[in-house]
Scaffold this motif. Structure first.
Motif, PDB file in Angstrom:
ATOM      1  N   GLY A 134       3.238  -3.244  -5.096  1.00 19.96           N
ATOM      2  CA  GLY A 134       2.246  -3.318  -5.929  1.00 19.96           C
ATOM      3  C   GLY A 134       1.732  -4.614  -6.380  1.00 19.96           C
ATOM      4  O   GLY A 134       0.753  -5.099  -6.560  1.00 19.96           O
ATOM      5  N   GLN A 137      -0.151  -6.062  -3.633  1.00 16.04           N
ATOM      6  CA  GLN A 137      -1.597  -5.640  -3.699  1.00 16.04           C
ATOM      7  C   GLN A 137      -2.460  -6.404  -4.629  1.00 16.04           C
ATOM      8  O   GLN A 137      -3.597  -6.560  -4.494  1.00 16.04           O
ATOM      9  N   ARG A 138      -1.784  -6.497  -5.778  1.00 16.97           N
ATOM     10  CA  ARG A 138      -2.568  -7.579  -6.855  1.00 16.97           C
ATOM     11  C   ARG A 138      -2.883  -8.688  -6.356  1.00 16.97           C
ATOM     12  O   ARG A 138      -3.905  -9.452  -6.520  1.00 16.97           O
ATOM     13  N   VAL A 158      -3.862   2.186  -2.389  1.00 19.87           N
ATOM     14  CA  VAL A 158      -2.445   2.495  -3.225  1.00 19.87           C
ATOM     15  C   VAL A 158      -1.746   3.543  -2.437  1.00 19.87           C
ATOM     16  O   VAL A 158      -0.829   4.062  -2.914  1.00 19.87           O
ATOM     17  N   LEU A 161       2.028   2.879  -2.300  1.00 16.47           N
ATOM     18  CA  LEU A 161       2.602   2.531  -3.712  1.00 16.47           C
ATOM     19  C   LEU A 161       3.259   3.617  -4.248  1.00 16.47           C
ATOM     20  O   LEU A 161       2.820   4.865  -4.278  1.00 16.47           O
ATOM     21  N   ALA A 165       2.829   1.829  -9.767  1.00 22.68           N
ATOM     22  CA  ALA A 165       2.277   0.809  -9.243  1.00 22.68           C
ATOM     23  C   ALA A 165       0.812   1.084  -8.880  1.00 22.68           C
ATOM     24  O   ALA A 165      -0.254   0.621  -9.176  1.00 22.68           O
ATOM     25  N   ALA A 166       0.707   2.383  -8.343  1.00 21.38           N
ATOM     26  CA  ALA A 166      -0.751   2.775  -8.106  1.00 21.38           C
ATOM     27  C   ALA A 166      -1.497   2.935  -9.163  1.00 21.38           C
ATOM     28  O   ALA A 166      -2.745   2.552  -9.101  1.00 21.38           O
ATOM     29  N   VAL A 169      -2.751  -0.717 -10.062  1.00 27.00           N
ATOM     30  CA  VAL A 169      -3.691  -1.307  -9.437  1.00 27.00           C
ATOM     31  C   VAL A 169      -5.122  -0.685  -9.456  1.00 27.00           C
ATOM     32  O   VAL A 169      -6.048  -1.452  -9.624  1.00 27.00           O
TER      33      VAL A 169
END
Length: 234
Positions: A134, A137-138, A158, A161, A165-166, A169
Protein backbone atom coordinates in the motif's frame (compact mmCIF):
# COMPACT_ATOMS: atom_id res chain seq x y z
CA UNK A 1 -13.40 19.55 -18.70
CA UNK A 2 -10.00 18.01 -17.93
CA UNK A 3 -10.70 14.71 -19.72
CA UNK A 4 -13.06 14.34 -22.65
CA UNK A 5 -13.30 11.14 -24.72
CA UNK A 6 -15.65 10.78 -27.63
CA UNK A 7 -16.37 7.77 -29.83
CA UNK A 8 -13.27 5.82 -28.85
CA UNK A 9 -12.86 2.61 -30.81
CA UNK A 10 -10.29 -0.14 -30.44
CA UNK A 11 -10.10 -3.67 -31.82
CA UNK A 12 -7.51 -6.43 -31.65
CA UNK A 13 -7.80 -8.48 -34.80
CA UNK A 14 -11.49 -9.19 -35.16
CA UNK A 15 -12.28 -8.59 -31.49
CA UNK A 16 -13.83 -5.22 -30.62
CA UNK A 17 -12.74 -3.95 -27.22
CA UNK A 18 -14.00 -0.35 -27.34
CA UNK A 19 -17.05 0.45 -29.43
CA UNK A 20 -17.80 4.18 -29.34
CA UNK A 21 -16.66 4.82 -25.74
CA UNK A 22 -17.45 8.28 -24.29
CA UNK A 23 -16.22 9.69 -20.97
CA UNK A 24 -16.02 13.09 -19.30
CA UNK A 25 -14.13 13.73 -16.06
CA UNK A 26 -14.15 17.25 -14.63
CA UNK A 27 -11.50 18.87 -12.40
CA UNK A 28 -12.19 17.87 -8.82
CA UNK A 29 -14.12 14.74 -9.82
CA UNK A 30 -13.32 11.10 -9.03
CA UNK A 31 -14.84 8.64 -11.50
CA UNK A 32 -14.59 4.86 -11.18
CA UNK A 33 -14.88 2.55 -14.18
CA UNK A 34 -16.54 -0.79 -13.45
CA UNK A 35 -17.22 -3.79 -15.67
CA UNK A 36 -16.37 -7.41 -16.28
CA UNK A 37 -12.94 -8.51 -17.47
CA UNK A 38 -12.55 -7.63 -21.13
CA UNK A 39 -15.15 -4.87 -21.12
CA UNK A 40 -12.59 -2.27 -22.23
CA UNK A 41 -11.89 -0.36 -19.02
CA UNK A 42 -8.11 -0.63 -18.94
CA UNK A 43 -7.80 -0.26 -22.71
CA UNK A 44 -9.61 3.08 -22.53
CA UNK A 45 -7.15 4.44 -19.95
CA UNK A 46 -4.16 3.11 -21.88
CA UNK A 47 -5.38 4.94 -24.99
CA UNK A 48 -5.51 8.20 -23.03
CA UNK A 49 -1.81 8.04 -22.11
CA UNK A 50 -0.69 6.66 -25.47
CA UNK A 51 0.15 3.12 -24.39
CA UNK A 52 -2.41 1.91 -26.92
CA UNK A 53 -3.29 3.52 -30.24
CA UNK A 54 -7.03 3.99 -30.68
CA UNK A 55 -8.58 3.03 -34.00
CA UNK A 56 -10.93 6.01 -33.91
CA UNK A 57 -12.43 8.71 -31.73
CA UNK A 58 -10.98 11.73 -29.93
CA UNK A 59 -9.23 12.25 -26.59
CA UNK A 60 -8.77 15.67 -25.01
CA UNK A 61 -6.93 16.37 -21.76
CA UNK A 62 -6.45 19.67 -19.96
CA UNK A 63 -2.65 19.44 -20.09
CA UNK A 64 -1.15 16.03 -19.50
CA UNK A 65 -2.30 12.75 -18.01
CA UNK A 66 -0.34 10.55 -15.61
CA UNK A 67 -1.10 6.92 -14.87
CA UNK A 68 -0.74 4.57 -11.91
CA UNK A 69 -0.70 0.85 -12.64
CA UNK A 70 -1.57 -2.42 -10.93
CA UNK A 71 2.13 -3.32 -11.13
CA UNK A 72 3.77 -0.51 -9.21
CA UNK A 73 7.09 -0.40 -11.09
CA UNK A 74 9.21 1.33 -8.45
CA UNK A 75 12.98 0.82 -8.39
CA UNK A 76 13.25 -1.11 -5.10
CA UNK A 77 16.92 -0.31 -4.41
CA UNK A 78 16.44 3.42 -4.92
CA UNK A 79 15.15 5.68 -2.18
CA UNK A 80 11.52 6.70 -2.07
CA UNK A 81 12.36 10.30 -2.97
CA UNK A 82 14.46 9.16 -5.96
CA UNK A 83 11.50 7.18 -7.24
CA UNK A 84 9.16 10.14 -6.88
CA UNK A 85 11.65 12.52 -8.49
CA UNK A 86 11.74 10.20 -11.51
CA UNK A 87 8.26 11.47 -12.34
CA UNK A 88 9.85 14.72 -13.50
CA UNK A 89 12.58 13.22 -15.69
CA UNK A 90 10.84 14.39 -18.84
CA UNK A 91 11.35 18.00 -17.71
CA UNK A 92 15.11 17.64 -17.10
CA UNK A 93 18.00 17.98 -19.54
CA UNK A 94 19.41 14.55 -20.42
CA UNK A 95 22.59 15.07 -18.40
CA UNK A 96 20.70 15.83 -15.19
CA UNK A 97 18.33 12.90 -15.62
CA UNK A 98 21.08 10.27 -15.76
CA UNK A 99 21.67 9.95 -12.01
CA UNK A 100 19.68 10.92 -8.90
CA UNK A 101 22.65 12.87 -7.51
CA UNK A 102 22.23 15.29 -10.41
CA UNK A 103 18.56 15.99 -9.66
CA UNK A 104 18.26 19.73 -8.89
CA UNK A 105 17.33 20.84 -5.39
CA UNK A 106 14.02 22.32 -6.50
CA UNK A 107 13.00 18.97 -7.97
CA UNK A 108 13.71 17.18 -4.70
CA UNK A 109 11.69 19.82 -2.86
CA UNK A 110 8.80 19.25 -5.25
CA UNK A 111 9.11 15.48 -4.81
CA UNK A 112 9.08 15.89 -1.03
CA UNK A 113 5.89 17.96 -1.29
CA UNK A 114 4.31 15.18 -3.37
CA UNK A 115 5.34 12.61 -0.75
CA UNK A 116 3.86 14.77 1.97
CA UNK A 117 0.63 14.90 -0.02
CA UNK A 118 0.35 11.10 0.10
CA UNK A 119 1.43 10.90 3.75
CA UNK A 120 4.89 9.43 3.26
CA UNK A 121 7.32 12.32 3.68
CA UNK A 122 8.79 10.52 6.68
CA UNK A 123 9.85 7.59 4.50
CA UNK A 124 11.65 9.68 1.83
CA UNK A 125 15.12 8.29 2.60
CA UNK A 126 14.03 4.63 2.83
CA UNK A 127 14.57 2.20 0.00
CA UNK A 128 11.32 1.73 -1.88
CA UNK A 129 11.57 -2.05 -1.59
CA UNK A 130 11.21 -1.83 2.20
CA UNK A 131 7.72 -0.35 2.03
CA UNK A 132 4.48 -2.28 2.19
CA UNK A 133 2.42 -2.75 -0.95
CA UNK A 134 0.00 0.00 0.00
CA UNK A 135 2.83 2.39 0.77
CA UNK A 136 4.53 1.59 -2.53
CA UNK A 137 1.33 2.38 -4.41
CA UNK A 138 1.13 5.73 -2.60
CA UNK A 139 4.72 6.41 -3.69
CA UNK A 140 3.66 5.62 -7.26
CA UNK A 141 0.83 8.15 -6.89
CA UNK A 142 3.31 10.73 -5.59
CA UNK A 143 5.51 10.04 -8.63
CA UNK A 144 2.50 10.68 -10.86
CA UNK A 145 1.83 13.95 -9.03
CA UNK A 146 5.43 14.96 -9.73
CA UNK A 147 4.56 14.86 -13.44
CA UNK A 148 2.32 17.93 -12.86
CA UNK A 149 -0.56 16.29 -14.65
CA UNK A 150 -4.12 17.62 -14.54
CA UNK A 151 -5.54 14.14 -15.14
CA UNK A 152 -4.65 11.16 -12.94
CA UNK A 153 -5.56 7.68 -14.16
CA UNK A 154 -5.31 4.50 -12.10
CA UNK A 155 -5.59 1.04 -13.65
CA UNK A 156 -6.59 -1.49 -10.99
CA UNK A 157 -4.34 0.23 -8.43
CA UNK A 158 -5.52 -1.83 -5.44
CA UNK A 159 -6.02 -5.32 -6.90
CA UNK A 160 -2.90 -6.66 -5.15
CA UNK A 161 -3.51 -4.91 -1.81
CA UNK A 162 -5.21 -6.07 1.35
CA UNK A 163 -8.61 -4.49 2.11
CA UNK A 164 -7.26 -1.90 4.55
CA UNK A 165 -4.51 -0.70 2.20
CA UNK A 166 -6.95 -0.71 -0.73
CA UNK A 167 -9.35 1.51 1.21
CA UNK A 168 -6.56 3.97 1.99
CA UNK A 169 -5.34 4.18 -1.61
CA UNK A 170 -8.82 4.72 -3.07
CA UNK A 171 -9.60 7.30 -0.39
CA UNK A 172 -6.37 9.08 -1.35
CA UNK A 173 -7.38 9.16 -5.03
CA UNK A 174 -10.73 10.68 -4.06
CA UNK A 175 -9.02 13.27 -1.89
CA UNK A 176 -6.58 14.23 -4.65
CA UNK A 177 -9.56 14.97 -6.87
CA UNK A 178 -11.60 16.93 -4.35
CA UNK A 179 -8.89 18.92 -2.60
CA UNK A 180 -6.25 18.97 -5.36
CA UNK A 181 -8.54 19.78 -8.26
CA UNK A 182 -7.38 16.84 -10.36
CA UNK A 183 -9.60 14.89 -12.71
CA UNK A 184 -9.20 11.31 -11.46
CA UNK A 185 -10.43 8.13 -13.17
CA UNK A 186 -9.76 4.65 -11.81
CA UNK A 187 -10.50 1.12 -12.96
CA UNK A 188 -11.62 -0.96 -9.99
CA UNK A 189 -13.03 -4.43 -9.45
CA UNK A 190 -14.44 -3.60 -6.02
CA UNK A 191 -17.88 -1.96 -6.35
CA UNK A 192 -17.98 -1.31 -2.62
CA UNK A 193 -14.93 0.94 -2.84
CA UNK A 194 -16.53 2.78 -5.74
CA UNK A 195 -19.75 3.40 -3.80
CA UNK A 196 -17.87 4.64 -0.73
CA UNK A 197 -15.41 6.96 -2.46
CA UNK A 198 -16.32 7.83 -6.06
CA UNK A 199 -18.39 10.75 -7.25
CA UNK A 200 -19.60 8.86 -10.33
CA UNK A 201 -19.52 5.28 -11.53
CA UNK A 202 -19.25 4.55 -15.24
CA UNK A 203 -20.05 0.98 -16.23
CA UNK A 204 -18.77 -0.69 -19.40
CA UNK A 205 -20.24 -3.68 -21.14
CA UNK A 206 -18.84 -4.95 -24.44
CA UNK A 207 -16.84 -1.76 -24.93
CA UNK A 208 -19.74 0.64 -24.46
CA UNK A 209 -20.93 2.77 -21.58
CA UNK A 210 -24.12 1.25 -20.23
CA UNK A 211 -24.15 2.99 -16.85
CA UNK A 212 -23.25 6.51 -15.74
CA UNK A 213 -24.59 7.25 -12.28
CA UNK A 214 -23.75 9.02 -9.08
CA UNK A 215 -21.96 6.45 -6.93
CA UNK A 216 -24.45 6.80 -4.11
CA UNK A 217 -27.24 5.75 -6.47
CA UNK A 218 -25.65 2.49 -7.60
CA UNK A 219 -27.90 -0.51 -6.99
CA UNK A 220 -27.44 -4.31 -7.18
CA UNK A 221 -29.34 -4.55 -10.47
CA UNK A 222 -26.78 -2.23 -12.10
CA UNK A 223 -23.94 -4.50 -11.00
CA UNK A 224 -25.77 -7.66 -12.05
CA UNK A 225 -26.07 -6.23 -15.55
CA UNK A 226 -22.39 -5.16 -15.72
CA UNK A 227 -21.00 -8.43 -14.41
CA UNK A 228 -23.47 -10.81 -16.00
CA UNK A 229 -22.53 -13.54 -18.46
CA UNK A 230 -22.41 -11.16 -21.39
CA UNK A 231 -20.62 -8.36 -19.49
CA UNK A 232 -17.28 -8.88 -21.18
CA UNK A 233 -16.52 -7.71 -24.67
CA UNK A 234 -17.28 -10.19 -27.41
Amino acid sequence: MSLRIRGLRKAYGGRTVLDGFDLDVAPGEFVVLLGANGSGKSTALRCVVGLEQADGGTIETGSRAAMVFQQIHLVPRRTVIDNVSAGALGRLPLRRSLHPLLFPRELREEAMACLDRVGLAGRAADRAGRLSGGQQQRVAIARALCQRASVLLADEPVSALDPSAAEQVVALLADLARTGGLAVAAVLHQPGLAVRHADRVVGLRAGRVTLDERAAGLNPADLDFLYGEQGAAA
